[in-house]
Motif scaffolding. Structure first.
Motif, PDB file in Angstrom:
ATOM      1  N   GLY A  55      22.281  15.810  57.644  1.00  0.00           N
ATOM      2  CA  GLY A  55      22.554  15.956  56.218  1.00  0.00           C
ATOM      3  C   GLY A  55      22.206  17.340  55.691  1.00  0.00           C
ATOM      4  O   GLY A  55      21.532  18.128  56.350  1.00  0.00           O
ATOM      5  N   THR A  56      22.702  17.611  54.477  1.00  0.00           N
ATOM      6  CA  THR A  56      22.508  18.913  53.835  1.00  0.00           C
ATOM      7  C   THR A  56      21.312  18.825  52.910  1.00  0.00           C
ATOM      8  O   THR A  56      21.353  18.138  51.896  1.00  0.00           O
ATOM      9  CB  THR A  56      23.784  19.258  53.033  1.00  0.00           C
ATOM     10  OG1 THR A  56      24.910  19.118  53.893  1.00  0.00           O
ATOM     11  CG2 THR A  56      23.739  20.673  52.513  1.00  0.00           C
ATOM     12  N   SER A  57      20.258  19.521  53.270  1.00  0.00           N
ATOM     13  CA  SER A  57      18.984  19.401  52.551  1.00  0.00           C
ATOM     14  C   SER A  57      18.965  20.262  51.289  1.00  0.00           C
ATOM     15  O   SER A  57      19.779  21.171  51.106  1.00  0.00           O
ATOM     16  CB  SER A  57      17.850  19.830  53.476  1.00  0.00           C
ATOM     17  OG  SER A  57      16.634  19.932  52.771  1.00  0.00           O
ATOM     18  N   HIS A  58      17.969  19.982  50.459  1.00  0.00           N
ATOM     19  CA  HIS A  58      17.591  20.869  49.359  1.00  0.00           C
ATOM     20  C   HIS A  58      17.467  22.280  49.919  1.00  0.00           C
ATOM     21  O   HIS A  58      16.899  22.473  50.993  1.00  0.00           O
ATOM     22  CB  HIS A  58      16.233  20.387  48.821  1.00  0.00           C
ATOM     23  CG  HIS A  58      15.834  21.007  47.532  1.00  0.00           C
ATOM     24  ND1 HIS A  58      16.585  20.892  46.386  1.00  0.00           N
ATOM     25  CD2 HIS A  58      14.749  21.754  47.186  1.00  0.00           C
ATOM     26  CE1 HIS A  58      15.976  21.533  45.396  1.00  0.00           C
ATOM     27  NE2 HIS A  58      14.865  22.072  45.865  1.00  0.00           N
ATOM     28  N   GLU A  59      18.041  23.274  49.218  1.00  0.00           N
ATOM     29  CA  GLU A  59      17.883  24.696  49.566  1.00  0.00           C
ATOM     30  C   GLU A  59      18.889  25.182  50.612  1.00  0.00           C
ATOM     31  O   GLU A  59      18.991  26.388  50.853  1.00  0.00           O
ATOM     32  CB  GLU A  59      16.453  24.925  50.103  1.00  0.00           C
ATOM     33  CG  GLU A  59      15.797  26.187  49.622  1.00  0.00           C
ATOM     34  CD  GLU A  59      14.385  26.375  50.207  1.00  0.00           C
ATOM     35  OE1 GLU A  59      13.868  27.468  50.039  1.00  0.00           O
ATOM     36  OE2 GLU A  59      13.811  25.449  50.802  1.00  0.00           O
TER      37      GLU A  59
END
Length: 535
Positions: free
Chosen positions: A426-430
């Motif tokens: 998944g695409t994380s915070h930041e």
């Protein structure tokens, strides 16, 4: 000593020509003071005007970071004297759009320098980039609920930087009448605060909010003066009078104040990712930045064109090192994790809200280390998505355009995977930040290979963000790079752009999550008296 020269209101500056990592070069001025050093009697005061200097000031090096604990080395870095900004431009002639960057870091860490935010990629699009510092932690957000320290000094630092931009940016080839404020995480929440604050009106004309609003529970939860008293007690002093507290805290070395701040977080705070000092209502101020609670200001909304969005798996950053005790605690005391904003109107509903959340995210199963991906969703949705969706809904009633996005490109070469060594999907915070900025600190690790998908994603971000800064429209023309027209939301339709390995337009992202929060809102409002429910 050659180098480009600029005359600002306080005196002459000499900058440098920087070779860009993507070819060509740009003009850089660093470490420019936009306020007086907040030292001595100015510690905890509103920012004061910058002092003039004689001769030519060297602007080849960044000013110090604001004092903080470095999140990677855990060492103390920076200085209390930190109210400086950097300017990058392609030419000192002409009048180009200005983009002012506010860094994130939960209002306790981070800085605006080239370490993470080198302007090289943005410079390709002939705009001017300003990155700013602001006081962090206790220095920027101590609140005594009294005019002696009403709070929000760090947010007022940002206002001081914007005023400096208005007065001086034309000398650098920037257009003071076309300023876009943008930021990520706490920087994006800062953008939201600036959008609704009465003292920022007219200082910028467009805004971009990446994974941050002032409605996030880890930011917007009210602060009490009790926090300051407990903090002083940690330092070994039992005083309650606001004047005495300030006088005492001005005598304590800066490093000691930061150490005490670190010791001060309770387990409950850590669980809810609450830092002890954060933005707050400052109605006791002579010039309040936030005269009313954020919820009220957010509902009123703002009349500035905006891009706003979130990443698909924001919660990964919170769970980089998931500890066994966290899962045990969640399983036994799930109610403790319910974010304050969900039950603020009616705290007696906490167990019903907890049941609803637990059923949705954990299917009523025991919460064990196997549930880490469910936990990522739980924290991502409650701590980021919900607050973002609410702001979009409030802005649907406005005439100015709101462009909504979801970033979902899950690269094996992402910041979170390479720097923080995360193996989660998944695409994380930041994760979007290194597509917009060249991070000098991780230049080799996060190098974008030519002709890669990462290169395309980066080119798209840079093009849409700078086109929005130039024109107020992120997709003024469709071509091989920008393949889809991005429509703003309307009163009735929540249009959005999904930014993955390709661009795709859609409506109502994560609709099932939005419906969950609507159900929770109905639970909380039930049994409230009619008058309260309508407030």
């Amino acid at each position: 000593m050659g180098g480009p020269m600029v005359n600002v209101k306080q005196g002459w500056l000499r900058g440098t020509i920087v070779k860009s990592v993507v070819g060509g070069s740009y003009i850089s001025f660093k470490g420019i003071p936009f306020a007086a050093p907040p030292l001595g009697d100015l510690r905890f005061s509103d920012p004061q005007p910058p002092r003039p200097w004689t001769g030519v000031r060297d602007a080849s090096k960044e000013g110090p970071k604001c004092i903080q604990i470095d999140y990677i080395t855990s060492n103390m870095v920076g200085d209390e004297d930190c109210l400086y900004l950097n300017v990058a431009t392609t030419s000192l002639k002409g009048s180009r759009p200005v983009m002012v960057w506010i860094h994130g870091g939960a209002f306790i860490m981070g800085d605006g320098g080239d370490d993470m935010f080198g302007p090289d990629y943005l410079m390709k699009q002939d705009i001017l980039v300003v990155s700013i510092q602001y006081r962090l932690g206790v220095f920027g957000f101590l609140k005594l609920d009294h005019e002696v320290v009403p709070g929000n000094m760090g947010l007022k630092d940002q206002v001081a930087a914007l005023k400096w931009v208005r007065e001086n940016i034309a000398q650098f080839g920037g257009d003071p009448n076309n300023v876009t404020l943008f930021g990520e995480s706490a920087g994006s929440s800062s953008v939201h605060y600036q959008l609704v604050s009465p003292i920022s009106k007219g200082l910028f004309h467009k805004a971009i909010m990446q994974s941050g609003t002032m409605l996030f529970p880890w930011i917007g939860t009210p602060l009490s003066v009790e926090t300051a008293r407990r903090y002083v007690a940690v330092l070994g002093n039992e005083i309650t009078d606001p004047h005495e507290i300030v006088e005492y805290l001005r005598t304590v070395p800066a490093a000691k104040l930061i150490e005490a701040q670190e010791q001060f977080q309770t387990d409950e705070d850590r669980f809810k990712f609450l830092t002890p000092f954060r933005p707050s209502v400052d109605d006791k101020s002579k010039e309040p930045f936030m005269p009313k609670p954020p919820e009220e200001l957010a509902v009123e909304g703002f009349d500035v064109p905006v891009i706003i969005g979130y990443n698909s798996h924001e919660g990964i950053l919170f769970l980089l090192t998931p500890h066994d005790w966290m899962f045990e605690e969640l399983d036994k005391n799930f109610e403790r994790t319910v974010p304050a904003d969900l039950i603020m109107e009616n705290p007696s509903k906490v167990s019903q809200v907890a049941d609803e959340l637990r059923k949705f995210y954990f299917k009523d199963k025991p919460i064990t280390t196997d549930a880490v991906s469910d936990l990522v969703r739980y924290y991502g949705d409650t701590y980021f998505l919900n607050g973002t969706q609410k702001v979009v809904e409030y802005q649907q009633k406005k005439r100015t355009p709101t462009y909504f996005y979801k970033f979902s490109y899950d690269s094996p070469k992402s910041l979170t995977k390479l720097v923080y060594k995360s193996s989660m999907k998944g695409t994380s915070h930041e994760d979007e930040v290194p597509y917009l900025f060249h991070p000098l600190r991780f230049a080799d690790l996060l190098k974008i290979e030519p002709n890669s998908i990462e290169q395309t994603v980066s080119d798209r971000f840079v093009k849409m963000w700078t086109d929005f800064a130039k024109t107020g429209n992120p997709t003024p023309q469709i071509d091989d790079l920008i393949t889809v027209k991005w429509d703003p939301v309307t009163r009735t339709t929540k249009n959005y752009l999904e930014i993955g390995s390709e661009l795709s337009a859609g409506v109502n992202p994560d609709e099932e999550v939005e419906l969950l929060f609507k159900r929770i809102s109905d639970i909380v409002k039930s049994n409230l008296s009619q008058g309260e429910a309508n407030d």
